[in-house]
Design a protein around this motif. Structure first.
Motif: not given
Length: 118
Positions: A83-96
């Motif tokens: 989670k980033l800013h309280g929301a799930e990051v659905h595609d973990e292949r994306v860059t920060l």
């Protein structure tokens, strides 16, 4: 690592000093000019690690390093979400950077399985 080196490597951000383990883990190449230091926290571990990375590091890379140190007994990393800013990051292949993270952001690791309230 001395305290001054630790402060310099943590990026000097206050959030990177909160309840973190002393070592700074590395995802960024040694040649990185201005690396970011993000904080990875796990609900089950009750502490956090600092990870030196670049804006082009992927969420998956940072998750892998964080889980290896915070949750070493977990054999299925896909059972945990980031989670980033309280929301799930659905595609973990994306860059920060593409996910909206910044230097000193906190990535939160938590189980995908809901646990019953007692």
């Amino acid at each position: 690592m001395t305290q001054s080196e630790s402060g310099a490597r943590s990026g000097g951000h206050f959030v990177n000093s909160l309840r973190v383990r002393p070592d700074v883990l590395r995802v960024a190449p040694a040649s990185a000019v201005s690396p970011w230091v993000v904080r990875v926290q796990a609900a089950e571990a009750w502490d956090a690690v600092r990870v030196e990375c670049t804006p082009d590091s992927t969420i998956a890379e940072v998750k892998r390093v964080g889980m290896a140190n915070l949750l070493p007994d977990i054999s299925a990393p896909d059972a945990y979400m980031v989670k980033l800013h309280g929301a799930e990051v659905h595609d973990e292949r994306v860059t920060l950077q593409a996910a909206g993270a910044k230097d000193a952001s906190t990535l939160f690791l938590t189980s995908r399985r809901r646990r019953p309230l007692k």
